[in-house]
Structure formats: C-alpha cells, structure tokens
Scaffold this motif. Structure first.
Motif, PDB file in Angstrom:
ATOM      1  N   CYS A 177      -0.898  15.077 -11.917  1.00 18.45           N
ATOM      2  CA  CYS A 177      -0.782  14.971 -13.411  1.00 18.45           C
ATOM      3  C   CYS A 177      -0.700  16.276 -14.231  1.00 18.45           C
ATOM      4  CB  CYS A 177      -1.731  14.045 -14.018  1.00 18.45           C
ATOM      5  SG  CYS A 177      -3.488  14.363 -12.797  1.00 18.45           S
ATOM      6  N   CYS A 178      -1.294  17.342 -13.456  1.00 18.45           N
ATOM      7  CA  CYS A 178      -1.819  18.604 -14.212  1.00 18.45           C
ATOM      8  C   CYS A 178      -1.314  19.587 -13.275  1.00 18.45           C
ATOM      9  CB  CYS A 178      -3.410  18.793 -14.086  1.00 18.45           C
ATOM     10  SG  CYS A 178      -4.115  17.578 -15.229  1.00 18.45           S
ATOM     11  N   CYS A 237      -8.639  13.646 -10.426  1.00 15.70           N
ATOM     12  CA  CYS A 237      -7.926  15.074 -10.470  1.00 15.70           C
ATOM     13  C   CYS A 237      -9.181  16.066 -11.108  1.00 15.70           C
ATOM     14  CB  CYS A 237      -6.872  14.697 -11.532  1.00 15.70           C
ATOM     15  SG  CYS A 237      -6.272  16.347 -12.220  1.00 15.70           S
ATOM     16  N   SER A 239      -9.001  18.646 -12.730  1.00 16.91           N
ATOM     17  CA  SER A 239      -8.473  19.005 -13.927  1.00 16.91           C
ATOM     18  C   SER A 239      -9.005  17.865 -15.088  1.00 16.91           C
ATOM     19  CB  SER A 239      -7.349  19.611 -14.378  1.00 16.91           C
ATOM     20  OG  SER A 239      -6.822  20.012 -15.432  1.00 16.91           O
ATOM     21  N   CYS A 240      -8.665  16.738 -14.820  1.00 16.49           N
ATOM     22  CA  CYS A 240      -8.791  15.644 -15.781  1.00 16.49           C
ATOM     23  C   CYS A 240     -10.326  15.359 -15.847  1.00 16.49           C
ATOM     24  CB  CYS A 240      -7.962  14.365 -15.270  1.00 16.49           C
ATOM     25  SG  CYS A 240      -6.425  14.281 -15.411  1.00 16.49           S
TER      26      CYS A 240
HETATM   27 ZN    ZN Z   1      -5.102  15.706 -13.857  1.00  9.37          ZN
END
Ligand code: ZN
Length: 269
Positions: A177-178, A237, A239-240
C-alpha cells in the motif's frame, strides 16, 4: 491468524504462535511499551543508531528483556548494512555487534539474536525438529540479494537443519500500500531473475510502482525450500500503523526502530 499481539507488563509485542517450538522463543517489539523514548522516538525505541541517546536505548533494551524474562541475557546483533551476509553466532557474555552481518543463526543457549527495523522486514526461522534458530534483516536490497534464503542455507550448513523442517515468520514491514519504488528497484528485481509482475503494481502516473516486500521474502523462502504452509506473516503495514510502529519512510528518517529477537532457551529455565 498467523500472528498474535500480546501485552505483557505494558510491552505490546508480536509473536507467531506456529513458531513457538519448545526450547525456543521469539518476538517483535512495537513502539508501545514502558520505555523512556520521547517525541519522534516514543515510546520504546530499540535502535542504537537513530539519533536518540544510546544510553536511553540501552535502558529500553534492559527494561524490555527484564519484562519478558530474559534479563541478563546478552543481545547479539548484526551491523545491518543491507547485504546478505549471515553469521553463525556462538554464545556471548556481552552485547556484541557482528560486523557486516544482516543475518544471524545459532544453536547456542542463552544468546538472544536481535535485529532492528522500521519498514524493512525481519525474517524469523526456527527448526521444528531441533534447537537452531535464525533471524534476517530484509529490506528490498537484502531481500533481492536473497538474505532469507542465505539464512536457510546457513542453518543447514551449521546445524543440519533441513529447509522442509523450518518454520518462518515475516515481521510487519512496509506494505504494498505504501512502498513506492522507482526504476532502480525494478531493475534490481529484473537482474536477480525475480518475478516482477507478481511483486510490483504500477502506481498511477506511470513512472513508479508499489513493491510487495512481504511477498518478495516469501518467494525467496520458498525458493530456498521452505514449504509455503510453514511461512507465516502479517497484513500489518509499518507505515499505515503509526500507533504501533516506527516507519523510516513515513517519518522521513527521524524515527525509532522495532526489535526482532529469537533465542534458544537455557536448559532448566
Ligand atoms: Zn501502508
């Protein structure tokens, strides 16, 4: 679920239940715990090369190890240079950094192998038949260079562990996602003969891609002979999940590190 997140004495730590082979232990810390780190490093920064006072980080190490019943056990870690060197580690009496190593394996009692990350994946390995364990630091460079497979090979060479008997866990890392990447990463995947179509998703705009770092590490473990059903991971994740994890990319380099650790228990412990 492949993993569980436990709270023990205020430390929120992730484990892979399938990897809990008798006589061994492992875990992956989160930023949540009664540590002394503040601001961008709050609360349980375990990384010694982050810009935070190393004395404070060492105190976090001590608090955590005491909290999980490993007080007095020395940490042995690697220099972590984004390479693919895996070192066989003998028991140690003191904290030690193995130069040039991004992976560590041992069958020695009372030595806690430890590596640090904030977006990179850490790969945990346990021999279900024996008492050999390993850990590898696999960001995109290490993963492309095959560090997870190298750790599998080193367990076989050092302790006779068969890949089919290994259980593997992949820590939370930056998700597809990131993790936006550019031509250099795509080129490295291609050069290493890795299945770029399976691992990359084109980003809108057309000049970048999203890399699935977890899938890349799973691919390398399978290539090294670890059965698909013996590989465990998470959908978290780094980052999330700002609440749980430090993220080097999200925090633009000013951030802490989580610690992955794995060990063979002392007999009679
Ligand atoms: Zn993410």
């Amino acid at each position: 679920m492949d993993y569980c997140l436990n709270s023990h004495k205020g430390f929120r730590t992730l484990h892979f239940p399938a990897l809990k082979v008798p006589g061994t232990g492992h875990g992956f810390t989160s930023r949540q715990g009664p540590g002394d780190s503040r601001d961008a490093f709050a609360f349980l920064n375990m990384g010694l090369r982050t810009g935070e006072d190393p004395r404070l980080v060492k105190k976090n190490h001590r608090l955590f190890l005491e909290g999980v019943g490993l007080g007095g056990s020395p940490l042995v870690t690697g220099e972590q240079v984004h390479g693919s060197l895996v070192a066989q580690v003998a028991p140690s009496r003191d904290f030690r950094v193995v130069p040039g190593a991004d992976g560590l394996v041992t069958d020695g009692e009372g030595v806690v192998l430890s590596l640090f990350s904030a977006d990179c994946a850490l790969v945990f390995l346990v021999d279900r038949r024996g008492r050999a364990v390993g850990i590898a630091h696999a960001g995109w460079r290490g993963a492309v260079a095959g560090i997870a497979g190298e750790a599998v090979r080193k367990l076989k060479e050092g302790f006779g562990s068969q890949p089919r008997d290994l259980l593997a866990g992949i820590s939370p890392c930056i998700g597809a996602c990131c993790f936006e990447v550019r031509d250099d990463v795509v080129g490295a995947l291609r050069e290493a003969g890795l299945p770029e179509k399976e691992l990359l998703t084109p980003a809108p705009g057309g000049d970048s891609w999203y890399l699935d770092l977890k899938a890349l590490n799973i691919w390398q473990l399978r290539r090294a002979g670890v059965p698909a059903g013996s590989i465990f991971s998470t959908s978290l994740c780094t980052s999330c999940r700002r609440d749980l994890f430090y993220s080097y990319r999200r925090d633009k380099g000013i951030t802490g590190r989580m610690m992955g650790y794995i060990y063979v228990e002392r007999k009679g412990r």
